[in-house]
Structure formats: structure tokens, C-alpha cells
Design a protein around this motif. Structure first.
Motif, PDB file in Angstrom:
ATOM      1  N   HIS A  35      49.743  41.055  44.949  1.00 18.82           N
ATOM      2  CA  HIS A  35      49.503  42.211  45.808  1.00 18.82           C
ATOM      3  C   HIS A  35      50.625  43.234  45.670  1.00 18.82           C
ATOM      4  O   HIS A  35      50.385  44.426  45.520  1.00 18.82           O
ATOM      5  N   THR A  42      47.847  49.126  49.301  1.00 24.38           N
ATOM      6  CA  THR A  42      46.474  48.658  49.500  1.00 24.38           C
ATOM      7  C   THR A  42      46.467  47.377  50.310  1.00 24.38           C
ATOM      8  O   THR A  42      47.487  46.728  50.503  1.00 24.38           O
ATOM      9  N   VAL A  43      45.298  47.021  50.781  1.00 26.10           N
ATOM     10  CA  VAL A  43      45.101  45.770  51.503  1.00 26.10           C
ATOM     11  C   VAL A  43      44.005  44.995  50.793  1.00 26.10           C
ATOM     12  O   VAL A  43      43.107  45.580  50.182  1.00 26.10           O
ATOM     13  N   ASP A  79      44.904  51.395  51.892  1.00 19.45           N
ATOM     14  CA  ASP A  79      45.081  51.241  53.331  1.00 19.45           C
ATOM     15  C   ASP A  79      45.086  52.614  53.988  1.00 19.45           C
ATOM     16  O   ASP A  79      45.932  53.458  53.692  1.00 19.45           O
ATOM     17  N   GLY A  83      45.920  48.598  58.371  1.00 18.37           N
ATOM     18  CA  GLY A  83      45.152  47.594  57.644  1.00 18.37           C
ATOM     19  C   GLY A  83      43.694  47.944  57.462  1.00 18.37           C
ATOM     20  O   GLY A  83      42.901  47.124  57.016  1.00 18.37           O
TER      21      GLY A  83
END
Length: 191
Positions: A35, A42-43, A79, A83
Motif C-alpha cells: 500500500h 489511496t485506500v 482517498d 477513508g
């Protein structure tokens, strides 16, 4: 279109003696740094949240009686804050593992080497290409590495109507993730 080949000498030196006798879970190869390295800002979201095209990491016709082909798809989205993902701006990470199952380790390694050289078109055992994109901001990067009787592939595709807003993966980041996955493979699965 920009493409560059990168050699991974550590992967090559380890590949001569490595043998993987058991099935491999492609989803367990990517470490927690995936990640951070590939999707800043980003999520992660459930893979079914966005309808995406399947990445062709290795030739589809290579899953036969003599090998196992397993894959894992992970989806990230930009995101919007707190979130909340922007599903118009996403990144798909696809991992594929082809394990040749011939009982002779040398034969299995030869088959894996042929997949890298014939089907993936790289005689060094490692291929890394980047910079493929279009006017909509879609881009795709991929890497493949061979170790013993296994070919490990990674494809990263950014898509959606706002795809240019996700900071792009760099060559170094893609190579680092493949190296991490190869290390996990050798640590957890080598026989």
C-alpha cells in the motif's frame, strides 16, 4: 511508450537451486508495504467495488496439467478524505504465480525459464516495463521474475475517469514490490 529492462541479479542467482513443491497463495506474497509503495494517497477497497478489466499478467494458455496458475487482485482508490474512496480514480494490483509441477526440479525450472523467455519475451529472467498510458490517464506497469520452478508476475493498472490524480507507481517501487514478493516466496514456500 517508454519501456526499460531491469536485471535482478539476486533473483537470478537464487533461481538455480530454488524449488517450490507446494501450492502458493498469491495473495499472501505481497507484504504490508504494498500500500505504501504503490498507492500513496489511496485506500484499499473490496476488489468487486469497481468493474475492472482483468490484467493479463501471464499468457492465459499457460495454465495446463503441468502447472498451477494462481492469482490475486487487490483494488485501491483515491482517498477523498476520512477513508472514503473515489471509485472514479482507482489502481488495480494483480499478482499471478505460475508454479511448474514436474517432479524433476530441473525439468520444472526449464519450463519456467521457457515461459520467461518465450512467452514473456525476456532472456535475462526479469522484465519490467512502464509508461504505457493514454489520454484518459490510464496507465499500466508490470514485472515478472523467475525463481526455480516458479514465475511470479505483477501488473499494476490505474484507471477511471480521474486516473491521473493517483500518483503514478515508479519503476523503483514496482521492482521493490516484486523483490519483496520473491523474498516472501523463497522464505515461506521453498522446499
Amino acid at each position: 511508450m517508454l519501456a526499460s529492462a531491469v536485471l535482478c541479479t539476486a533473483c537470478q542467482s537464487a533461481s538455480a537451486s530454488a524449488h517450490y513443491p507446494a501450492s502458493i497463495d498469491a495473495c499472501k506474497l505481497a507484504g504490508p508495504s504494498l500500500h505504501d509503495r504503490l498507492a500513496p494517497g489511496t485506500v484499499e477497497v473490496p476488489a468487486g467495488s469497481v468493474k475492472t478489466a482483468d490484467a493479463k499478467v501471464v499468457p492465459q494458455d499457460r495454465s495446463t496439467e503441468g502447472n498451477d496458475l494462481t492469482s490475486c487482485k487487490r483494488l485501491f482508490a483515491r482517498d477523498l478524505g476520512g477513508g472514503k474512496p473515489d471509485l472514479q480514480d482507482y489502481r488495480v494490483v494483480t499478482i499471478a504465480v505460475v508454479r511448474f509441477t514436474d517432479s524433476g526440479a530441473d525439468n520444472a525450472a526449464t519450463q519456467a525459464r521457457q515461459l520467461m523467455t518465450d512467452a514473456l519475451g525476456d532472456h535475462s529472467g526479469v522484465r519490467l516495463a512502464t509508461g504505457v498510458g493514454d489520454e484518459a490517464g490510464f496507465s499500466e506497469q508490470w514485472a515478472a521474475v523467475r525463481t526455480g520452478n516458479v514465475v511470479l508476475g505483477l501488473a499494476i493498472a490505474d484507471g477511471g475517469t480521474e486516473a491521473a490524480l493517483i500518483p503514478p507507481s515508479t519503476v523503483d517501487n514496482v521492482q521493490a514490490v516484486v523483490t519483496d514478493m520473491t523474498n516472501t516466496l523463497q522464505r515461506d514456500y521453498q522446499g
